[in-house]
Design a protein around this motif. Structure first.
Motif, PDB file in Angstrom:
ATOM      1  N   ALA A 191      41.765   0.343  46.481  1.00 44.42           N
ATOM      2  CA  ALA A 191      40.731   0.758  47.438  1.00 44.42           C
ATOM      3  C   ALA A 191      40.567   2.271  47.447  1.00 44.42           C
ATOM      4  O   ALA A 191      41.534   3.026  47.281  1.00 44.42           O
ATOM      5  CB  ALA A 191      41.072   0.263  48.840  1.00 44.42           C
ATOM      6  N   GLY A 192      39.349   2.717  47.661  1.00 43.50           N
ATOM      7  CA  GLY A 192      39.057   4.128  47.845  1.00 43.50           C
ATOM      8  C   GLY A 192      38.845   4.454  49.312  1.00 43.50           C
ATOM      9  O   GLY A 192      38.985   3.593  50.186  1.00 43.50           O
ATOM     10  N   HIS A 193      38.473   5.687  49.581  1.00 38.26           N
ATOM     11  CA  HIS A 193      38.303   6.125  50.970  1.00 38.26           C
ATOM     12  C   HIS A 193      37.171   5.377  51.672  1.00 38.26           C
ATOM     13  O   HIS A 193      37.271   5.051  52.856  1.00 38.26           O
ATOM     14  CB  HIS A 193      38.019   7.624  50.999  1.00 38.26           C
ATOM     15  CG  HIS A 193      37.992   8.197  52.381  1.00 38.26           C
ATOM     16  ND1 HIS A 193      39.117   8.338  53.155  1.00 38.26           N
ATOM     17  CD2 HIS A 193      36.960   8.650  53.149  1.00 38.26           C
ATOM     18  CE1 HIS A 193      38.797   8.860  54.334  1.00 38.26           C
ATOM     19  NE2 HIS A 193      37.496   9.052  54.354  1.00 38.26           N
ATOM     20  N   PHE A 194      36.099   5.103  50.935  1.00 42.73           N
ATOM     21  CA  PHE A 194      34.917   4.497  51.555  1.00 42.73           C
ATOM     22  C   PHE A 194      34.924   2.979  51.482  1.00 42.73           C
ATOM     23  O   PHE A 194      33.991   2.328  51.964  1.00 42.73           O
ATOM     24  CB  PHE A 194      33.652   5.041  50.890  1.00 42.73           C
ATOM     25  CG  PHE A 194      33.487   6.532  51.051  1.00 42.73           C
ATOM     26  CD1 PHE A 194      33.256   7.086  52.302  1.00 42.73           C
ATOM     27  CD2 PHE A 194      33.573   7.373  49.957  1.00 42.73           C
ATOM     28  CE1 PHE A 194      33.101   8.456  52.465  1.00 42.73           C
ATOM     29  CE2 PHE A 194      33.427   8.743  50.099  1.00 42.73           C
ATOM     30  CZ  PHE A 194      33.192   9.292  51.359  1.00 42.73           C
ATOM     31  N   SER A 195      35.976   2.412  50.899  1.00 40.80           N
ATOM     32  CA  SER A 195      36.039   0.953  50.773  1.00 40.80           C
ATOM     33  C   SER A 195      36.116   0.259  52.123  1.00 40.80           C
ATOM     34  O   SER A 195      35.863  -0.949  52.223  1.00 40.80           O
ATOM     35  CB  SER A 195      37.246   0.554  49.920  1.00 40.80           C
ATOM     36  OG  SER A 195      37.156   1.096  48.618  1.00 40.80           O
ATOM     37  N   PHE A 196      36.452   1.016  53.177  1.00 47.55           N
ATOM     38  CA  PHE A 196      36.576   0.440  54.517  1.00 47.55           C
ATOM     39  C   PHE A 196      35.235   0.377  55.243  1.00 47.55           C
ATOM     40  O   PHE A 196      35.146  -0.170  56.340  1.00 47.55           O
ATOM     41  CB  PHE A 196      37.593   1.240  55.341  1.00 47.55           C
ATOM     42  CG  PHE A 196      38.978   1.206  54.752  1.00 47.55           C
ATOM     43  CD1 PHE A 196      39.850   0.171  55.058  1.00 47.55           C
ATOM     44  CD2 PHE A 196      39.392   2.177  53.862  1.00 47.55           C
ATOM     45  CE1 PHE A 196      41.119   0.116  54.510  1.00 47.55           C
ATOM     46  CE2 PHE A 196      40.664   2.141  53.300  1.00 47.55           C
ATOM     47  CZ  PHE A 196      41.526   1.104  53.626  1.00 47.55           C
ATOM     48  N   LEU A 197      34.191   0.961  54.649  1.00 47.25           N
ATOM     49  CA  LEU A 197      32.851   0.891  55.242  1.00 47.25           C
ATOM     50  C   LEU A 197      32.206  -0.440  54.891  1.00 47.25           C
ATOM     51  O   LEU A 197      32.449  -1.004  53.815  1.00 47.25           O
ATOM     52  CB  LEU A 197      31.968   2.028  54.717  1.00 47.25           C
ATOM     53  CG  LEU A 197      32.493   3.459  54.864  1.00 47.25           C
ATOM     54  CD1 LEU A 197      31.438   4.445  54.385  1.00 47.25           C
ATOM     55  CD2 LEU A 197      32.915   3.759  56.286  1.00 47.25           C
ATOM     56  N   SER A 198      31.354  -0.932  55.769  1.00 49.53           N
ATOM     57  CA  SER A 198      30.623  -2.167  55.490  1.00 49.53           C
ATOM     58  C   SER A 198      29.902  -2.055  54.148  1.00 49.53           C
ATOM     59  O   SER A 198      29.384  -0.979  53.806  1.00 49.53           O
ATOM     60  CB  SER A 198      29.593  -2.434  56.586  1.00 49.53           C
ATOM     61  OG  SER A 198      30.212  -2.649  57.833  1.00 49.53           O
ATOM     62  N   PRO A 199      29.859  -3.133  53.374  1.00 49.51           N
ATOM     63  CA  PRO A 199      29.112  -3.101  52.115  1.00 49.51           C
ATOM     64  C   PRO A 199      27.663  -2.647  52.349  1.00 49.51           C
ATOM     65  O   PRO A 199      27.017  -3.060  53.310  1.00 49.51           O
ATOM     66  CB  PRO A 199      29.170  -4.553  51.643  1.00 49.51           C
ATOM     67  CG  PRO A 199      30.431  -5.097  52.256  1.00 49.51           C
ATOM     68  CD  PRO A 199      30.518  -4.441  53.606  1.00 49.51           C
ATOM     69  N   PHE A 200      27.182  -1.809  51.465  1.00 51.83           N
ATOM     70  CA  PHE A 200      25.836  -1.265  51.623  1.00 51.83           C
ATOM     71  C   PHE A 200      24.798  -2.188  50.988  1.00 51.83           C
ATOM     72  O   PHE A 200      25.103  -2.931  50.055  1.00 51.83           O
ATOM     73  CB  PHE A 200      25.746   0.125  50.977  1.00 51.83           C
ATOM     74  CG  PHE A 200      26.369   1.209  51.801  1.00 51.83           C
ATOM     75  CD1 PHE A 200      25.617   1.907  52.743  1.00 51.83           C
ATOM     76  CD2 PHE A 200      27.708   1.532  51.660  1.00 51.83           C
ATOM     77  CE1 PHE A 200      26.189   2.896  53.521  1.00 51.83           C
ATOM     78  CE2 PHE A 200      28.293   2.521  52.430  1.00 51.83           C
ATOM     79  CZ  PHE A 200      27.525   3.205  53.370  1.00 51.83           C
ATOM     80  N   PRO A 201      23.565  -2.138  51.479  1.00 52.10           N
ATOM     81  CA  PRO A 201      22.491  -2.895  50.821  1.00 52.10           C
ATOM     82  C   PRO A 201      22.362  -2.467  49.360  1.00 52.10           C
ATOM     83  O   PRO A 201      22.680  -1.316  49.005  1.00 52.10           O
ATOM     84  CB  PRO A 201      21.243  -2.506  51.627  1.00 52.10           C
ATOM     85  CG  PRO A 201      21.757  -1.999  52.936  1.00 52.10           C
ATOM     86  CD  PRO A 201      23.087  -1.379  52.649  1.00 52.10           C
ATOM     87  N   LYS A 202      21.886  -3.383  48.547  1.00 53.25           N
ATOM     88  CA  LYS A 202      21.809  -3.146  47.106  1.00 53.25           C
ATOM     89  C   LYS A 202      21.066  -1.855  46.780  1.00 53.25           C
ATOM     90  O   LYS A 202      21.473  -1.087  45.899  1.00 53.25           O
ATOM     91  CB  LYS A 202      21.124  -4.334  46.430  1.00 53.25           C
ATOM     92  CG  LYS A 202      21.088  -4.256  44.920  1.00 53.25           C
ATOM     93  CD  LYS A 202      20.463  -5.511  44.327  1.00 53.25           C
ATOM     94  CE  LYS A 202      20.423  -5.422  42.801  1.00 53.25           C
ATOM     95  NZ  LYS A 202      19.815  -6.660  42.199  1.00 53.25           N
ATOM     96  N   GLU A 203      19.984  -1.598  47.516  1.00 50.45           N
ATOM     97  CA  GLU A 203      19.163  -0.423  47.200  1.00 50.45           C
ATOM     98  C   GLU A 203      19.854   0.899  47.540  1.00 50.45           C
ATOM     99  O   GLU A 203      19.415   1.964  47.108  1.00 50.45           O
ATOM    100  CB  GLU A 203      17.814  -0.504  47.927  1.00 50.45           C
ATOM    101  CG  GLU A 203      17.904  -0.527  49.443  1.00 50.45           C
ATOM    102  CD  GLU A 203      18.049  -1.931  50.013  1.00 50.45           C
ATOM    103  OE1 GLU A 203      17.838  -2.072  51.236  1.00 50.45           O
ATOM    104  OE2 GLU A 203      18.376  -2.868  49.255  1.00 50.45           O
TER     105      GLU A 203
END
Length: 294
Positions: free
Chosen positions: A248-260
């Motif tokens: 995991a990276g630092h931002f892996s804890f953020l909700s998955p972003f929309p594809k775009e």
């Protein structure tokens, strides 16, 4: 859904809370159980199934406050928040004034170190005084989740004694920040926390709460030494559950972003090669919920 069991919906209301330290108001996104059916809403750039401004369900629920990272937004924890709501929690997500995606002028300042923990108390106090929610919150069951700089916020609010870093004062002389402990918080969850302000001896001795801490194995922004500061500084490590998430990276804890929004030019949307953020968030939601219910 079992016979006789009512479907669980998530309400969403955006409110304004007063920051009496900075003399401004700041927005808080409140998610909560409701009986009103959800529909797809666009909150900023994100699609979310919620019931906007719906009446809260008539019951009493634990409260979880989520503190975002520096220069960030509370909306990047939306899926975790909604999962908690569907399992019987009210979730408050403040947008820290002058340290968010819209205005980050207080980054790397003493004022920010003072004001961020205060935002947590101000948010909890808002619920005490709001006619719509004050009878729905169990004020004996309050927890905080902090990601990155939100990890600083969580620890500073619950008994950690921070000291400034060299670039945060004009004369580069370390300054101890005097903060009031938010004793209403009973549990802490740290996600890739930034804890460099608590390296002084004794800075964490007063901390005596159950803590779930997750760090990313390949986090280059808040690497593992931040977690070690906590593990070496508290008086009772038996109350700390610490995990390192493989790859995991630092931002892996953020909700998955929309594809775009998934672009190499937008680091929060990116993970180390081979890491499956969508799959991880199923585990994260389950682990956070289990810790809060334990």
């Amino acid at each position: 859904m079992k016979n006789g069991e009512k479907e669980k919906f998530a309400g969403l209301k955006k409110v304004e809370v007063v920051d009496d330290h900075l003399g401004v108001t700041f927005p808080v996104f409140v998610m909560y159980p409701t009986r009103t059916p959800e529909k797809e809403e666009f909150i900023g750039p994100y699609s979310l199934n919620v019931a906007k401004d719906a009446k809260p369900q008539d019951d009493v629920f634990p409260l979880v406050v989520i503190s975002h990272g520096t220069g960030g937004t509370p909306l990047v924890y939306r899926t975790l928040a909604r999962h908690l709501v569907q399992n019987g929690f009210i979730v408050a997500m403040p947008e820290h004034p002058y340290n968010n995606i819209h205005d980050n002028q207080l980054e790397n300042s003493v004022t920010l170190l003072e004001s961020r923990p205060g935002n947590i108390t101000q948010t909890i106090d808002w619920f005490k005084g709001d006619d719509l929610f004050k009878n729905n919150v169990n004020f004996d069951d309050i927890s905080i989740i902090g990601h990155s700089m939100g990890g600083y916020t969580a620890i500073a609010a619950t008994g950690g004694i921070p000291t400034t870093l060299p670039w945060e004062t004009d004369n580069q002389v370390p300054e101890v920040i005097d903060l009031k402990v938010e004793e209403r918080i009973k549990k802490v969850i740290l996600l890739a926390p930034a804890l460099g302000w608590f390296r002084n001896e004794g800075a964490l001795e007063k901390l005596n709460l159950p803590i779930l801490m997750m760090t990313g194995e390949r986090d280059e922004i808040t690497p593992y030494f931040h977690a070690e500061i906590l593990l070496k500084g508290v008086g009772n490590t038996e109350k700390i559950e610490s995990r390192t998430i493989d790859d995991a990276g630092h931002f892996s804890f953020l909700s998955p972003f929309p594809k775009e929004m998934k672009k190499s030019s937008f680091p929060p949307s990116q993970d180390p090669a081979g890491f499956d953020r969508e799959l991880f968030h199923q585990e994260l939601e389950s682990d956070v919920l289990n810790f809060l219910l334990s």
